[in-house]
Structure formats: C-alpha cells, structure tokens
Design a protein around this motif. Structure first.
Motif, mmCIF file in Angstrom:
data_model
loop_
_atom_site.group_PDB
_atom_site.id
_atom_site.type_symbol
_atom_site.label_atom_id
_atom_site.label_comp_id
_atom_site.label_asym_id
_atom_site.label_seq_id
_atom_site.Cartn_x
_atom_site.Cartn_y
_atom_site.Cartn_z
ATOM 1 N N GLY A 198 8.348 -2.974 13.033
ATOM 2 C CA GLY A 198 7.022 -2.528 13.438
ATOM 3 C C GLY A 198 6.498 -3.277 14.651
ATOM 4 O O GLY A 198 7.142 -4.208 15.170
ATOM 5 N N GLN A 219 8.740 0.373 18.558
ATOM 6 C CA GLN A 219 7.614 0.530 17.620
ATOM 7 C C GLN A 219 6.306 -0.029 18.181
ATOM 8 O O GLN A 219 5.251 0.119 17.563
ATOM 9 C CB GLN A 219 7.972 -0.080 16.258
ATOM 10 C CG GLN A 219 9.086 0.734 15.591
ATOM 11 C CD GLN A 219 9.548 0.139 14.275
ATOM 12 O OE1 GLN A 219 9.540 -1.079 14.105
ATOM 13 N NE2 GLN A 219 9.976 0.985 13.356
ATOM 14 N N ASP A 222 2.986 2.086 18.336
ATOM 15 C CA ASP A 222 1.904 2.182 17.348
ATOM 16 C C ASP A 222 0.732 1.252 17.641
ATOM 17 O O ASP A 222 -0.231 1.221 16.867
ATOM 18 C CB ASP A 222 2.452 1.847 15.940
ATOM 19 C CG ASP A 222 3.516 2.842 15.520
ATOM 20 O OD1 ASP A 222 3.394 4.026 15.897
ATOM 21 O OD2 ASP A 222 4.482 2.429 14.835
ATOM 22 N N ASP A 223 0.781 0.473 18.722
ATOM 23 C CA ASP A 223 -0.283 -0.507 18.968
ATOM 24 C C ASP A 223 -0.679 -0.507 20.455
ATOM 25 O O ASP A 223 -0.023 -1.140 21.287
ATOM 26 C CB ASP A 223 0.221 -1.895 18.531
ATOM 27 C CG ASP A 223 -0.878 -2.942 18.569
ATOM 28 O OD1 ASP A 223 -1.797 -2.819 19.408
ATOM 29 O OD2 ASP A 223 -0.807 -3.889 17.767
ATOM 30 N N THR A 224 -1.772 0.183 20.750
ATOM 31 C CA THR A 224 -2.199 0.344 22.147
ATOM 32 C C THR A 224 -2.537 -0.991 22.818
ATOM 33 O O THR A 224 -2.236 -1.183 23.999
ATOM 34 C CB THR A 224 -3.463 1.236 22.217
ATOM 35 O OG1 THR A 224 -3.382 2.179 21.159
ATOM 36 C CG2 THR A 224 -3.550 1.961 23.514
#
Ligand code: HPA
Ligand code: ZN
Length: 332
Positions: A198, A219, A222-224
């Motif tokens: 992640g 992955q 998923d985190d800007t």
C-alpha cells in the motif's frame, strides 16, 4: 515504429528472476537436482500467487551454486535484453544467493558477473550495472551482511543498494541500518515499496530509508498527498506493468495506474522485473503500453529520459545514453 530495435533503459531487473526456464533446467540436469515441481506442463515456471512466485523463484535459485553459474546467467540475460533493444540495464544481484552474505565468496561471484558484463559490453554493446539487493523476508541481520557486501564492493559497476522480497514481512524501517551503510558508501538507494504494502509502505520507504527510487511504487496512486511529496522530491517509480498483471494486482493492463501516474507528473519508468516468470520482455511491455494507452514516441522518449535521470551511474555515462535515446525516439 520498430519498438524491438529502439534503444531502451531498464532500471528494475532481478538477475535470478531473469533466468529462462531452459537455463535453470539445464543447470538442474548438470547438477542432478530435481526441480520438476517448479515447472508446468508447458515447461514454464509455475505459481498462482505472489507467495508461490517467491517459493518457485527460490527453488530455481538452488541450481545457481558457483560463480561460473552466475557468469553464464549474466551472459544469457544480457543477450536477451540486448535483443530487445536495451542499451543500459541496472540489475539486482543478491549476496543471499551468491555465497550467503559471506564477503569473500561475494567478491568471487561479483567478479564472475562483472566479467560477463564486460564481455557483453564488448560484443553486444549493452551496459550493465549492479544493484546489491537484500531480501526483506530474510530479515535485517542477513540484510546487514548484504549491505556490508555492497559497501565493500562499491565501484563503477556496483552502484546501488536495494531491497526485494516479501513486502508484507516487517517494515521498511527495520532496514535503516543497511540503507544508511549503503548511503554512506555512496550507493544509490531503491526499495520494493507500494507493490503489495500500500501507499503506507511507500511513505515508510521515503521517510525511513530515504530512497530516491521505488521498486513498483504503484500503490502511491491511493494517496494524493504522497504523490505530491514524491513529485517534489523527484522520486522515480520503477514500474513493471507485466509483472503486476501477471501477479494479479490488476486484472489487465487497462486497469493498471501507470498512465494515471505518468499524467499526475510522477517520474515513471518501465521495466520487466522477472521476464520469464511473467512471460514478458521490454519489447512486449512497450507494445502493450502503445496498444492500451496509445503511448507514442514522445512518451517512450520521456520514460527513457526519466530512467536516465534516475539511473545510479555517473554523469558521463548519462550523457551518452541521453544522446542515443533522444536521437532514436523521434516521430517519423
Ligand atoms: N517483488 C518483490 N521481490 C521480488 C520480485 C518482486 O516483484 N521479484 C523478485 N523478487
Ligand atoms: Zn522486483
């Protein structure tokens, strides 16, 4: 465009993972080792998830015993890379498979690998460099031995330190000692992160190991905020789309975030990871990216330029590579 012939830079290739099944079968035959269980009826490597992949990988490595075996392997993988237009390749080499982390043994394996790389440079024109790699699921104390091997043999050939293996075992931070040692020896740093662990694993890699490159790193999508941080820090992603699809992280290439990652402004590069395991080559990776995302010469030029900027070699080498990439990847 004749993709196969066009020059390419590859940053993420595992030496043992690039061993063709026939090569491993031949060594198994010569050494009288029974490895039939790791091949399917077609003679390909057999696995159906990441843990089985790692087990098959490690079983195949049992036949790689002597420095001479690694000489032959290096020659064989560089022939394959050169056939696919690769002109510069950074290859993960693990002391865990080359003498079990013993420094004296490691030097002998490394000498054999470097000799094969020198001869491939002479007659195939391909440049290889080594990234010494620890294996995460073997734990921090074995990784420490790998980093000692790396630091003691840092050179024009050994230019980086990395970590592969099972990303779900332990934390990136468990390996700070090894990465600090490699950093102090002047080696470039990369780690497998954000393949299975992640975006959190990517955050740890940047914070705790201070790498400039991420093995996979996909992955992060998923985190800007983390994407913004990685762009600011000029972090490069070693993306291996065929590997991710083969291991089931995405159902097919059209579901893969590589195009979104590129469009977000991240420094994206393309590699094969373990080509015979994932039934891929640099040519097929590029062909698939062209077919699915409409990537053209300009995008392929950009990802190769990204790879050169992120490569761990010296500036003089980079200038030579840039010139070759810039002149070959032009729209006709
Ligand atoms: N991930 C983690 N470790 C590996 C891989 C991979 O894709 N290939 C070889 N070792
Ligand atoms: Zn990998």
């Amino acid at each position: 465009m004749n993709i196969r012939k066009l020059p390419k830079i590859e940053l993420h290739l595992h030496l043992e993972g690039a061993a063709p099944p026939n090569f491993i079968r031949q060594l198994a035959f010569e050494k009288n080792i029974d490895l039939t269980q790791i091949f399917n009826a077609n003679g390909d490597y057999c696995f159906s998830n990441f843990n089985e992949f790692l087990a098959t990988y490690e079983a195949a490595c049992q036949v790689l015993k002597e420095p001479e075996d690694f000489h032959r392997l290096t020659r064989s993988i560089l022939e394959k890379s050169a056939e696919n237009g690769v002109i510069y390749t950074e290859v993960f080499i693990s002391p865990d498979f080359c003498g079990g982390g013993d420094l004296t043994a490691w030097k002998e394996y490394l000498a054999a690998i470097e000799e094969a790389a020198n001869s491939a440079k002479e007659d195939l024109g391909i440049e290889m460099r080594g990234i010494v790699t620890c294996i995460r699921h073997n734990g921090p104390s074995i990784a420490k031995k790998a980093s000692i091997c790396a630091a003691e043999t840092a050179s024009n050939f050994v230019i980086g330190f990395g970590m592969g293996g099972d990303e779900l075992v332990g934390t990136q931070g468990d390996f700070t000692y090894s990465f600090n040692m490699a950093d102090e020896a002047g080696l470039g740093l990369t780690t497998h992160a954000g393949e299975w662990g992640g975006a959190e694993s990517v955050r740890q890699a940047l914070q705790d190991l201070r790498v400039t490159r991420l093995g996979h790193g996909i992955q992060i999508i998923d985190d800007t905020n983390l994407i913004r941080e990685a762009i600011d820090k000029k972090i490069t992603l070693e993306v291996c789309p065929g590997s991710n699809v083969s291991l089931g992280i995405f159902e097919n290439l059209s579901m893969h975030p590589i195009n979104s990652l590129l469009k977000s402004g991240l420094l994206v590069t393309v590699s094969t990871d373990d080509p015979p395991f994932f039934n891929t080559t640099m040519t097929s990776e590029y062909n698939n990216l062209r077919d699915v995302f409409d990537w053209d010469e300009d995008i392929f030029k950009l990802i190769n330029q990204n790879a050169i900027h992120a490569a761990f070699c010296g500036e003089e080498q980079k200038l030579i590579l840039l010139e070759r990439i810039n002149s070959a990847w032009t729209k006709t």
